[in-house]
Design a protein around this motif. Structure first.
Motif, PDB file in Angstrom:
ATOM      1  N   MET A 170       0.817  -1.210   0.000  1.00 19.55           N
ATOM      2  CA  MET A 170       0.000   0.000   0.000  1.00 19.55           C
ATOM      3  C   MET A 170       0.853   1.263   0.000  1.00 19.55           C
ATOM      4  O   MET A 170       0.325   2.372   0.005  1.00 19.55           O
ATOM      5  N   GLY A 171       2.178   1.104   0.007  1.00 22.05           N
ATOM      6  CA  GLY A 171       3.074   2.252  -0.004  1.00 22.05           C
ATOM      7  C   GLY A 171       3.539   2.672   1.366  1.00 22.05           C
ATOM      8  O   GLY A 171       4.259   3.660   1.497  1.00 22.05           O
ATOM      9  N   GLY A 172       3.093   1.955   2.417  1.00 27.30           N
ATOM     10  CA  GLY A 172       3.401   2.361   3.774  1.00 27.30           C
ATOM     11  C   GLY A 172       4.669   1.748   4.327  1.00 27.30           C
ATOM     12  O   GLY A 172       5.342   0.939   3.682  1.00 27.30           O
ATOM     13  N   GLU A 173       4.984   2.157   5.559  1.00 28.63           N
ATOM     14  CA  GLU A 173       6.138   1.655   6.292  1.00 28.63           C
ATOM     15  C   GLU A 173       5.633   0.941   7.542  1.00 28.63           C
ATOM     16  O   GLU A 173       5.037   1.569   8.421  1.00 28.63           O
ATOM     17  N   PRO A 174       5.843  -0.367   7.669  1.00 29.43           N
ATOM     18  CA  PRO A 174       5.346  -1.090   8.845  1.00 29.43           C
ATOM     19  C   PRO A 174       6.154  -0.774  10.096  1.00 29.43           C
ATOM     20  O   PRO A 174       7.376  -0.712  10.062  1.00 29.43           O
ATOM     21  N   GLU A 175       5.463  -0.553  11.187  1.00 26.46           N
ATOM     22  CA  GLU A 175       6.071  -0.334  12.496  1.00 26.46           C
ATOM     23  C   GLU A 175       5.404  -1.303  13.472  1.00 26.46           C
ATOM     24  O   GLU A 175       4.205  -1.207  13.722  1.00 26.46           O
ATOM     25  N   TRP A 176       6.162  -2.249  14.003  1.00 23.29           N
ATOM     26  CA  TRP A 176       5.588  -3.286  14.850  1.00 23.29           C
ATOM     27  C   TRP A 176       5.199  -2.711  16.208  1.00 23.29           C
ATOM     28  O   TRP A 176       5.996  -2.076  16.890  1.00 23.29           O
ATOM     29  N   ILE A 177       3.936  -2.923  16.624  1.00 19.95           N
ATOM     30  CA  ILE A 177       3.417  -2.467  17.919  1.00 19.95           C
ATOM     31  C   ILE A 177       2.928  -3.686  18.697  1.00 19.95           C
ATOM     32  O   ILE A 177       2.083  -4.446  18.200  1.00 19.95           O
ATOM     33  N   ALA A 178       3.429  -3.880  19.893  1.00 18.63           N
ATOM     34  CA  ALA A 178       2.986  -5.004  20.710  1.00 18.63           C
ATOM     35  C   ALA A 178       1.513  -4.844  21.082  1.00 18.63           C
ATOM     36  O   ALA A 178       1.022  -3.718  21.226  1.00 18.63           O
ATOM     37  N   GLU A 179       0.838  -5.952  21.251  1.00 18.85           N
ATOM     38  CA  GLU A 179      -0.589  -5.940  21.618  1.00 18.85           C
ATOM     39  C   GLU A 179      -0.833  -5.058  22.836  1.00 18.85           C
ATOM     40  O   GLU A 179      -1.746  -4.226  22.849  1.00 18.85           O
ATOM     41  N   SER A 180      -0.014  -5.217  23.869  1.00 25.76           N
ATOM     42  CA  SER A 180      -0.224  -4.479  25.117  1.00 25.76           C
ATOM     43  C   SER A 180       0.055  -2.984  24.978  1.00 25.76           C
ATOM     44  O   SER A 180      -0.406  -2.190  25.801  1.00 25.76           O
ATOM     45  N   ALA A 181       0.797  -2.596  23.943  1.00 22.57           N
ATOM     46  CA  ALA A 181       1.165  -1.189  23.767  1.00 22.57           C
ATOM     47  C   ALA A 181       0.201  -0.422  22.875  1.00 22.57           C
ATOM     48  O   ALA A 181       0.369   0.791  22.692  1.00 22.57           O
ATOM     49  N   ARG A 182      -0.811  -1.084  22.309  1.00 20.80           N
ATOM     50  CA  ARG A 182      -1.697  -0.386  21.370  1.00 20.80           C
ATOM     51  C   ARG A 182      -2.401   0.828  21.990  1.00 20.80           C
ATOM     52  O   ARG A 182      -2.435   1.899  21.372  1.00 20.80           O
ATOM     53  N   PRO A 183      -2.982   0.731  23.195  1.00 19.68           N
ATOM     54  CA  PRO A 183      -3.657   1.927  23.731  1.00 19.68           C
ATOM     55  C   PRO A 183      -2.707   3.108  23.925  1.00 19.68           C
ATOM     56  O   PRO A 183      -3.071   4.252  23.637  1.00 19.68           O
ATOM     57  N   LEU A 184      -1.482   2.847  24.409  1.00 17.09           N
ATOM     58  CA  LEU A 184      -0.514   3.932  24.591  1.00 17.09           C
ATOM     59  C   LEU A 184      -0.096   4.515  23.246  1.00 17.09           C
ATOM     60  O   LEU A 184       0.013   5.742  23.085  1.00 17.09           O
ATOM     61  N   TYR A 185       0.130   3.648  22.278  1.00 19.36           N
ATOM     62  CA  TYR A 185       0.463   4.078  20.913  1.00 19.36           C
ATOM     63  C   TYR A 185      -0.618   5.000  20.358  1.00 19.36           C
ATOM     64  O   TYR A 185      -0.331   6.069  19.799  1.00 19.36           O
ATOM     65  N   HIS A 186      -1.876   4.609  20.542  1.00 20.62           N
ATOM     66  CA  HIS A 186      -2.971   5.403  19.992  1.00 20.62           C
ATOM     67  C   HIS A 186      -3.120   6.726  20.733  1.00 20.62           C
ATOM     68  O   HIS A 186      -3.400   7.768  20.127  1.00 20.62           O
ATOM     69  N   ALA A 187      -2.924   6.700  22.060  1.00 18.74           N
ATOM     70  CA  ALA A 187      -2.998   7.941  22.838  1.00 18.74           C
ATOM     71  C   ALA A 187      -1.931   8.929  22.376  1.00 18.74           C
ATOM     72  O   ALA A 187      -2.184  10.136  22.266  1.00 18.74           O
ATOM     73  N   ALA A 188      -0.735   8.412  22.083  1.00 12.65           N
ATOM     74  CA  ALA A 188       0.344   9.286  21.613  1.00 12.65           C
ATOM     75  C   ALA A 188      -0.026   9.964  20.303  1.00 12.65           C
ATOM     76  O   ALA A 188       0.219  11.159  20.113  1.00 12.65           O
ATOM     77  N   LEU A 189      -0.633   9.219  19.384  1.00 10.57           N
ATOM     78  CA  LEU A 189      -1.033   9.804  18.110  1.00 10.57           C
ATOM     79  C   LEU A 189      -2.147  10.828  18.297  1.00 10.57           C
ATOM     80  O   LEU A 189      -2.183  11.855  17.612  1.00 10.57           O
ATOM     81  N   ALA A 190      -3.072  10.544  19.218  1.00  8.98           N
ATOM     82  CA  ALA A 190      -4.168  11.492  19.466  1.00  8.98           C
ATOM     83  C   ALA A 190      -3.634  12.804  20.019  1.00  8.98           C
ATOM     84  O   ALA A 190      -4.073  13.890  19.629  1.00  8.98           O
ATOM     85  N   ILE A 191      -2.659  12.725  20.939  1.00  7.18           N
ATOM     86  CA  ILE A 191      -2.058  13.946  21.479  1.00  7.18           C
ATOM     87  C   ILE A 191      -1.399  14.743  20.359  1.00  7.18           C
ATOM     88  O   ILE A 191      -1.556  15.968  20.260  1.00  7.18           O
ATOM     89  N   GLY A 192      -0.659  14.047  19.501  1.00  6.68           N
ATOM     90  CA  GLY A 192       0.088  14.749  18.472  1.00  6.68           C
ATOM     91  C   GLY A 192      -0.754  15.269  17.332  1.00  6.68           C
ATOM     92  O   GLY A 192      -0.493  16.359  16.818  1.00  6.68           O
ATOM     93  N   ALA A 193      -1.772  14.523  16.912  1.00  7.84           N
ATOM     94  CA  ALA A 193      -2.533  14.908  15.715  1.00  7.84           C
ATOM     95  C   ALA A 193      -3.872  15.547  16.054  1.00  7.84           C
ATOM     96  O   ALA A 193      -4.157  16.667  15.629  1.00  7.84           O
ATOM     97  N   ASN A 194      -4.706  14.851  16.828  1.00 10.75           N
ATOM     98  CA  ASN A 194      -6.039  15.387  17.118  1.00 10.75           C
ATOM     99  C   ASN A 194      -5.956  16.689  17.905  1.00 10.75           C
ATOM    100  O   ASN A 194      -6.643  17.669  17.603  1.00 10.75           O
ATOM    101  N   HIS A 195      -5.106  16.723  18.932  1.00 11.91           N
ATOM    102  CA  HIS A 195      -4.992  17.933  19.734  1.00 11.91           C
ATOM    103  C   HIS A 195      -4.356  19.076  18.946  1.00 11.91           C
ATOM    104  O   HIS A 195      -4.641  20.243  19.198  1.00 11.91           O
ATOM    105  N   LEU A 196      -3.501  18.724  17.997  1.00  9.73           N
ATOM    106  CA  LEU A 196      -2.891  19.756  17.155  1.00  9.73           C
ATOM    107  C   LEU A 196      -3.958  20.519  16.374  1.00  9.73           C
ATOM    108  O   LEU A 196      -3.893  21.749  16.254  1.00  9.73           O
ATOM    109  N   VAL A 197      -4.931  19.788  15.840  1.00  4.24           N
ATOM    110  CA  VAL A 197      -6.002  20.444  15.085  1.00  4.24           C
ATOM    111  C   VAL A 197      -6.748  21.436  15.975  1.00  4.24           C
ATOM    112  O   VAL A 197      -7.047  22.572  15.576  1.00  4.24           O
ATOM    113  N   THR A 198      -7.040  21.025  17.213  1.00 11.33           N
ATOM    114  CA  THR A 198      -7.731  21.914  18.145  1.00 11.33           C
ATOM    115  C   THR A 198      -6.901  23.161  18.427  1.00 11.33           C
ATOM    116  O   THR A 198      -7.416  24.291  18.406  1.00 11.33           O
TER     117      THR A 198
END
Length: 366
Positions: A170-198
């Motif tokens: 699909m043209g992307g770059e895979p980054e392996w995320i452990a099952e247990s780290a998914r919520p923290l990974y997603h929170a980090a993206l929300a802080i950086g992207a969603n909050h940036l828009v606000t």
């Protein structure tokens, strides 16, 4: 970014028929990208007018069918529904016998790994979690933006190669995320992207209130430079009155926000305190200046909130026009597979596209 090595023939997934359950902003774009790699979209489901339009634009001639029919037709199924609808959708599909053994089931939620797919896995499905760290528009430009986009990948070890191969196709770059780290990974993206828009939207509104005719044009170069510096240098890129310990300037900011935008005060104070903590820890903010600054922030936090907006009048001592100022002023549903979405442009609010879930690149919207 290190270039991804080309796939060997044995590492490439076979040409697959592709289905999409939930034609929000993400699913059709990913299916279109897979089509460019030689896979064949065969079915898509969606309930809103917007989802039907998106499917027609990005996947022309692909029939719109029910979720169960999507699974009946496709070898690889993209489950691109809101986070909160995903578990119920998977359970419903498994309980109704829609899942076929050996079928690849891919969800694009940042929050979840593959455990959310367990009901389908028990029915013989092959589970993959592929989350593009990108915000989506629901148009063909998204397919182009996937080039170089990082994907958070979680999969059983035996499927890791197939998961990474699909991302690369699909043209992307895979980054392996452990099952247990998914919520923290997603929170980090929300802080950086969603909050940036606000923050950016709020800044543009305040500049407009200050009489700036083109807030976007003023902010563009500044924010672009700040983002570039932050990505390169982290906390060392901090500038401005908080990092310098200019307590009087910060007090003036708070006073002006209370007059013109009281709803902005809480966010300003929270970010100023966090910035001060990071600047102090990094050695940018001198301890003797930090004491006065943190005192101003603490006192400001005890001031009137939005419900007690002060009337315009003389400024409090230390917050008026004579205060020295810095020269730098600068994201019960049942089994509805297309349930309500909540992207960074409209998180969890009414009136948003019911087929558009959140990516937190947010970031990005499904």
């Amino acid at each position: 970014m290190n270039p991804t090595p080309p796939l060997e023939a044995q590492d490439r997934p076979a040409r697959l028929t592709v289905g999409v359950v939930g034609a929000g902003r993400v699913g059709p774009a990913l299916a279109a990208a897979l089509q460019l790699a030689g896979h064949r979209p065969v079915a898509v489901s969606g309930v809103s007018d917007a989802s039907v339009r998106r499917a027609a634009e990005l996947l022309p001639d692909v029939p719109l069918v029910t979720p169960a029919e999507v699974l009946a037709r496709a070898d690889l199924v993209l489950l691109t529904v809101p986070d909160d609808a995903l578990a119920d959708l998977v359970t419903g599909l498994a309980e109704t016998g829609a899942v076929r053994p050996g079928q690849l089931l891919v969800h694009t939620s940042g929050r979840y790994g593959t455990a959310v797919l367990d009901p389908a896995t028990r029915a013989g499905a092959l589970p993959l979690a592929l989350h593009p760290a990108m915000t989506f528009t629901g148009t063909s430009v998204d397919v182009q933006r996937l080039a170089g986009c990082s994907f958070g990948v979680t999969a059983p070890e035996e499927l890791r190669m197939a998961a990474e191969a699909l991302v690369i196709e699909m043209g992307g770059e895979p980054e392996w995320i452990a099952e247990s780290a998914r919520p923290l990974y997603h929170a980090a993206l929300a802080i950086g992207a969603n909050h940036l828009v606000t923050l950016v939207a709020q800044s543009m509104e305040l500049l407009a209130d200050a009489g700036v005719r083109a807030p976007d044009r003023m902010l563009g170069p500044l924010l672009g430079a700040a983002l570039d510096n932050a990505l390169r240098s982290g906390d060392a890129a901090l500038t401005g009155p908080v990092a310098r310990g200019d307590a009087g300037t910060v007090a003036a900011h708070v006073a002006e926000l209370r007059r013109h935008s009281p709803q902005s005060v809480a966010g300003y104070l929270a970010m100023a305190r966090t910035t001060a903590d990071r600047a102090l820890a990094h050695g940018l903010l001198k301890p003797e200046l930090a004491e006065d600054l943190l005192g101003v922030l603490a006192d400001a936090g005890d001031g009137p909130g939005p419900a007690a907006r002060p009337a315009p009048g003389p400024a409090a001592p230390g917050t008026g026009p004579d205060t020295p100022r810095s020269p730098e002023s600068p994201d019960g549903r049942g089994h509805n597979p297309d349930g309500p979405g909540h992207g960074p442009d409209n998180p969890d609010g009414p009136g948003h596209d019911p087929d558009t879930p959140d990516h937190g690149p947010e970031g990005g919207d499904r």
